[in-house]
Motif scaffolding. Structure first.
Motif, PDB file in Angstrom:
ATOM      1  N   GLN A 150       0.846  -1.177   0.000  1.00 42.96           N
ATOM      2  CA  GLN A 150       0.000   0.000   0.000  1.00 42.96           C
ATOM      3  C   GLN A 150       0.881   1.225   0.000  1.00 42.96           C
ATOM      4  O   GLN A 150       2.084   1.149   0.254  1.00 42.96           O
ATOM      5  CB  GLN A 150      -0.914   0.015   1.233  1.00 42.96           C
ATOM      6  CG  GLN A 150      -0.141   0.071   2.562  1.00 42.96           C
ATOM      7  CD  GLN A 150      -1.018  -0.198   3.759  1.00 42.96           C
ATOM      8  OE1 GLN A 150      -1.423  -1.311   3.992  1.00 42.96           O
ATOM      9  NE2 GLN A 150      -1.299   0.844   4.523  1.00 42.96           N
ATOM     10  N   GLU A 151       0.282   2.374  -0.313  1.00 42.47           N
ATOM     11  CA  GLU A 151       0.997   3.639  -0.253  1.00 42.47           C
ATOM     12  C   GLU A 151       0.376   4.497   0.845  1.00 42.47           C
ATOM     13  O   GLU A 151      -0.837   4.649   0.893  1.00 42.47           O
ATOM     14  CB  GLU A 151       0.911   4.372  -1.588  1.00 42.47           C
ATOM     15  CG  GLU A 151       1.645   3.671  -2.714  1.00 42.47           C
ATOM     16  CD  GLU A 151       1.554   4.424  -4.026  1.00 42.47           C
ATOM     17  OE1 GLU A 151       2.502   4.341  -4.820  1.00 42.47           O
ATOM     18  OE2 GLU A 151       0.513   5.091  -4.264  1.00 42.47           O
ATOM     19  N   GLY A 164      -5.805  -0.227   2.274  1.00 45.52           N
ATOM     20  CA  GLY A 164      -5.018  -1.452   2.285  1.00 45.52           C
ATOM     21  C   GLY A 164      -4.552  -1.892   0.919  1.00 45.52           C
ATOM     22  O   GLY A 164      -3.783  -2.849   0.806  1.00 45.52           O
ATOM     23  N   THR A 165      -5.009  -1.230  -0.127  1.00 47.15           N
ATOM     24  CA  THR A 165      -4.545  -1.532  -1.472  1.00 47.15           C
ATOM     25  C   THR A 165      -4.293  -0.225  -2.208  1.00 47.15           C
ATOM     26  O   THR A 165      -4.686   0.847  -1.749  1.00 47.15           O
ATOM     27  CB  THR A 165      -5.564  -2.400  -2.237  1.00 47.15           C
ATOM     28  OG1 THR A 165      -4.984  -2.868  -3.450  1.00 47.15           O
ATOM     29  CG2 THR A 165      -6.823  -1.613  -2.543  1.00 47.15           C
ATOM     30  N   MET A 166      -3.630  -0.307  -3.351  1.00 47.27           N
ATOM     31  CA  MET A 166      -3.285   0.893  -4.094  1.00 47.27           C
ATOM     32  C   MET A 166      -4.407   1.246  -5.060  1.00 47.27           C
ATOM     33  O   MET A 166      -4.749   0.435  -5.925  1.00 47.27           O
ATOM     34  CB  MET A 166      -1.971   0.682  -4.851  1.00 47.27           C
ATOM     35  CG  MET A 166      -0.789   0.412  -3.945  1.00 47.27           C
ATOM     36  SD  MET A 166       0.744   0.261  -4.882  1.00 47.27           S
ATOM     37  CE  MET A 166       1.888  -0.216  -3.559  1.00 47.27           C
ATOM     38  N   PRO A 167      -5.003   2.430  -4.961  1.00 47.98           N
ATOM     39  CA  PRO A 167      -6.135   2.798  -5.826  1.00 47.98           C
ATOM     40  C   PRO A 167      -5.745   2.802  -7.300  1.00 47.98           C
ATOM     41  O   PRO A 167      -4.584   3.041  -7.654  1.00 47.98           O
ATOM     42  CB  PRO A 167      -6.493   4.208  -5.346  1.00 47.98           C
ATOM     43  CG  PRO A 167      -5.880   4.340  -3.994  1.00 47.98           C
ATOM     44  CD  PRO A 167      -4.669   3.483  -3.999  1.00 47.98           C
ATOM     45  N   GLU A 168      -6.723   2.555  -8.157  1.00 45.26           N
ATOM     46  CA  GLU A 168      -6.508   2.608  -9.600  1.00 45.26           C
ATOM     47  C   GLU A 168      -6.704   4.045 -10.084  1.00 45.26           C
ATOM     48  O   GLU A 168      -7.687   4.705  -9.729  1.00 45.26           O
ATOM     49  CB  GLU A 168      -7.472   1.674 -10.312  1.00 45.26           C
ATOM     50  CG  GLU A 168      -7.361   1.690 -11.824  1.00 45.26           C
ATOM     51  CD  GLU A 168      -5.962   1.401 -12.317  1.00 45.26           C
ATOM     52  OE1 GLU A 168      -5.520   2.087 -13.254  1.00 45.26           O
ATOM     53  OE2 GLU A 168      -5.303   0.480 -11.781  1.00 45.26           O
ATOM     54  N   ILE A 169      -5.781   4.519 -10.914  1.00 45.04           N
ATOM     55  CA  ILE A 169      -5.776   5.912 -11.345  1.00 45.04           C
ATOM     56  C   ILE A 169      -6.496   6.111 -12.674  1.00 45.04           C
ATOM     57  O   ILE A 169      -7.015   7.191 -12.953  1.00 45.04           O
ATOM     58  CB  ILE A 169      -4.312   6.425 -11.456  1.00 45.04           C
ATOM     59  CG1 ILE A 169      -3.592   6.238 -10.124  1.00 45.04           C
ATOM     60  CG2 ILE A 169      -4.278   7.873 -11.871  1.00 45.04           C
ATOM     61  CD1 ILE A 169      -4.254   6.921  -8.959  1.00 45.04           C
TER      62      ILE A 169
END
Length: 817
Positions: free
Chosen positions: A189-190, A214-219
């Motif tokens: 995660q960031e 908890g996860t990296m969002p989609e851009i």
């Protein structure tokens, strides 16, 4: 702070140079005591009927200036009776002037159409509206111009995301002054920091609803990213100080269009994307975004696979009512990577940038599913009500080696332990919120009121596991890999416990922007927040005699009022000086060393700043100074109660009072057609200011770990307009992160023993270059990141860091229809 105040005064003095047209408008204005009782308002639309958002509107002959909102609306109050010229303009558009006559006590409603259609206007906005103070943030809930808001805001639009080929949210944050990537624990995660504080799950939003981090969002599905710096507790409650971030997804449109693209890059990156929108009927529009991503890494044996889909529908239920339904699904499977460790207590290991110290089998699988319904109804010309219902499910299955640890053995310059961790987490999040805003008048005072309520429920389920052979996987040696035989097998695991932690929150708030004459605005409001953290239900499984046990922890209820007050002074229409104060309490997740819920933190925030739009909106310069006092900061506990190192980020300590002082400078410029510049500088001093002088407490005056004093950013993009080069655009983005410290802050006991647990990390600068070319409906973008192959590190909250990515290449081919 005195030096900062002097700088603000000097900047104010220097900001009074207006364009000839602006100066003429002010000089020919009705006397400063504009206290008429008429109102001029209206709606501006494009030739095809779409709202004309963010268009400049000037009432010549007065000092009135505003920008249309997302629905194309504008309003002027306190107008004297008479004849005026209404001027509508946007860089790149032909200026439109309209003669109007206003009667005493009249409310003049106008409906204006531009010559351009929605696509033409969108193109013009991309090229010509990148000033800092021209676009209100939807996360602010109150439809007021940024110049009237006593708070710093930043909006990163879709065109910037495209030009920079943003892959992760950290790529977007490169454009935001004072916000930086703080940790990427296990690369799972960031986590971002602003003004010295973490943007945790309470501070991250998507379309106004909290987002599990908890996860990296989609851009690829985002229209823009909004950052509201400083206090936001009155609007959302229980948010950490520093600011909040809101991701706004692309919305349906009633004109057909879209884009198909293919992105490829270093380390076998492949990312096809599709974005299609259009009408289903006169009253229903749709949009579908979807992408697939597969990539390796510069780190050995690290891989990633992602799937994402984002369908949405817009229903025009009536002329005054619209409903948006959105779905959002993200699946991400990847290799956890805890980077490199340390030698001793305060030195990074001399490991290679690509060296991976995990195992071939470790994994993390995350899924995030969201459904949101948003309704907006215009009660009348002055009042609007908004409502949102949202549900989010998040789950992650994780099994991996954790951060490598210096073993402390005789061969202390190479032996590392590799611990193991297995977790399963699932979270159900429900949100309901409603708010109303509107304009009214009491005597000579104009009001813009916001009032609302919100309630949410979070239920978190976690599983604990026992690992065959224990949590110590093996020992490896950094300098002599053949010294030990590395394990490669995946140990068996089984459930040992299951926890359920429900939390219910409720809040009610009211906020009023009062116009105290032409030059003064007062923003005041208060929120009441309630949180009920039920005792954690725990079921422990006995695998031998099947004698399972269950118990419930201690519940905790917190209530608090959060006031906010801010004052804005506008000496001229394009300059605003503001000061604000807010008090809030921040709910801390997790438990203390005894298993009890962590107490909330009480926070005081002070902010002082100036905002300037100069040279006919071609230059914006904003300066903000702040002080944030957190009277009881919660941090991940370094050790468990028995003295063992703590690997669980949800076990925390209340570490004492911290104070964060700083100043931020934001610049946006559009000096010539086709050129856009974004730049910023931030100074922050985040340190402990009050702690008990006991052995386990932290040292007063010491800067907190992972808190650089200086950060800076600058981006320049230029699109050529000459016939021979038309369609070509070039860009560069530079980011500086200053010196900071990894490891842990020292305690009084460490100091007494002569131990320094801090690991100094030098500052660094990265430079990204982009080039693109458009021809008809096709475009090709190329990008090289970290051009000079800078080697530095992303800091964790422990004795481990991850190297930043080396020089990499990206290219995106797109077809727009």
């Amino acid at each position: 702070m005195k030096k900062i105040l002097v700088a603000l005064v000097l900047l104010t003095a220097g900001s009074t140079s207006l364009t000839a047209r602006q100066l003429a408008a002010v000089q020919t204005a009705t006397p400063v005591t504009e206290d008429g009782n008429a109102i001029v308002k209206g709606t501006i639309r494009t030739a095809d009927g779409s709202p004309a958002a963010y268009v400049s509107v000037v009432l010549k002959g007065t000092s009135k200036f505003t920008v249309t909102d997302e629905d194309g609306n504008f309003q002027f109050t306190r107008i004297n009776s008479g004849t005026y010229i209404l001027e509508i303009s946007l860089a790149g558009l032909e200026t439109l002037e309209k003669n109007i006559t206003v009667q005493e006590k009249e409310t003049l409603a106008l409906h204006i159409h531009l010559k351009e259609n929605a696509k033409q206007l969108e193109s013009v906005i991309v090229e010509g509206r990148r000033n800092l103070n021209g676009r209100p943030v939807t996360i602010g809930k109150l439809p007021i111009a940024p110049l009237d808001l006593p708070q710093a805001i930043t909006v990163i639009g879709q065109q910037t995301l495209k030009e920079q080929q943003a892959m992760r949210l950290s790529d977007v944050i490169k454009n935001v002054n004072g916000i930086y990537l703080g940790t990427a624990r296990g690369s799972t995660q960031e986590t971002f920091y602003g003004r010295g504080y973490s943007f945790g799950a309470n501070n991250m939003f998507k379309n106004g609803a909290r987002l599990n981090t908890g996860t990296m969002p989609e851009i690829s599905g985002l229209d823009r990213v909004e950052i509201l710096k400083g206090s936001a507790a009155i609007l959302y409650g229980n948010v950490a100080p520093g600011g909040i971030l809101n991701m706004v997804t692309k919305k349906p449109k009633f004109n057909f269009g879209g884009e198909v693209s293919m992105r490829t890059g270093s380390y076998d990156l492949y990312k096809p994307s599709i974005d299609v929108f259009g009408p289903l009927s006169k009253s229903v529009a749709y949009r579908i975004n979807t992408t697939y991503e597969k990539a390796n890494s510069f780190r050995d044996d690290v891989h990633s696979t992602r799937y994402y889909v984002n369908p949405s529908f817009l229903f025009k239920l009536s002329e005054r009512t619209e409903l948006i339904l959105e779905g959002d699904y993200l699946y991400h499977k990847f290799t956890p990577d805890f980077g490199i460790g340390s030698i001793g207590d305060s030195n990074l290991a001399p490991a290679g940038r690509n060296q991976f110290f995990g195992t071939p089998w470790q994994y993390a699988k995350s899924q995030q599913t969201t459904g949101t319904a948003t309704i907006k109804h215009q009660l009348n010309d002055n009042w609007t009500i908004n409502g949102t219902l949202s549900y989010q499910n998040y789950n992650r299955d994780y099994f991996s080696t954790e951060r490598i640890q210096w073993s402390g053995a005789e061969d202390k310059y190479g032996d590392w332990k590799r611990p193991l961790g297995r977790t399963y987490t699932e979270e159900d999040y429900y949100l309901a919120q409603a708010f109303v805003n509107g304009k009214f008048k009491t005597g000579n005072l104009d009001h813009t009121l916001l009032a609302g309520i919100d309630a949410d429920q979070i239920t978190t389920i976690g599983k604990a596991f026992q690992i065959a052979g224990g949590t110590s996987y093996d020992v490896i040696n950094l300098f002599n890999p053949s010294k030990y035989t590395r394990r490669t097998d995946m140990p068996n695991t089984w459930d040992t416990a299951k926890t359920k932690a429900p939390v219910v929150r409720f809040g009610a708030y009211v906020q009023d922007l009062i116009q105290l004459g032409e030059k003064w605005n007062l923003l005041a409001g208060i929120r009441w927040s309630y949180q009920d953290a039920k005792g954690i239900d725990t079921m422990r499984y006995n695998m031998i005699n099947k004698n399972d046990t269950a118990f419930t922890g201690v519940s905790r209820t917190d209530k608090a009022f959060s006031p906010r007050v801010g004052l804005v002074y506008k000496p001229i229409p394009t300059t605003a000086i503001f000061a604000s104060y807010s008090n809030s309490f921040t709910i801390n997740s997790g438990s203390d060393l005894d298993g009890n819920p962590v107490k909330p933190s009480i926070v005081d925030q002070f902010e002082l700043g100036i905002k300037n739009d100069l040279l006919n909106n071609k230059l914006s310069i904003n300066v903000t100074a702040y002080r944030i006092i957190n009277h009881n900061l919660a941090q991940m506990a370094p050790y468990l109660k028995n003295g063992d190192p703590n690997n669980n980020s949800l076990i925390k300590d209340l570490t004492g009072e911290t104070t964060s002082d700083g100043v931020e400078v934001d610049i946006a410029a559009h000096p010539v057609q086709g050129m856009n510049i974004i730049a910023g500088y931030s100074y922050n001093n985040m340190r402990y200011t009050k702690t008990d002088s006991a052995g386990s407490n932290f040292v007063e005056g010491q800067r907190l770990v992972n808190s650089p004093a200086h950060t800076a950013n600058a981006s320049l993009f230029y699109t050529f307009s000459a016939k021979s080069l038309k369609g070509l655009r070039l860009g560069a983005t530079a980011v500086y992160i200053g010196d900071r410290v990894a490891g842990w802050n020292n305690t009084f006991a460490n100091r007494k023993a002569g131990i320094d647990r801090r690991i100094p990390i030098k500052g660094y600068t990265t430079l990204d270059l982009t080039a693109g070319y458009s021809w008809k409906n096709f475009s090709l973008l190329a990008k090289v990141t970290n051009l000079f192959n800078e080697l530095n590190y992303i800091v964790h909250e422990n004795y481990s860091v991850n190297p930043i990515a080396p020089r990499q290449f990206l290219a995106t081919l797109a077809y727009r229809f």
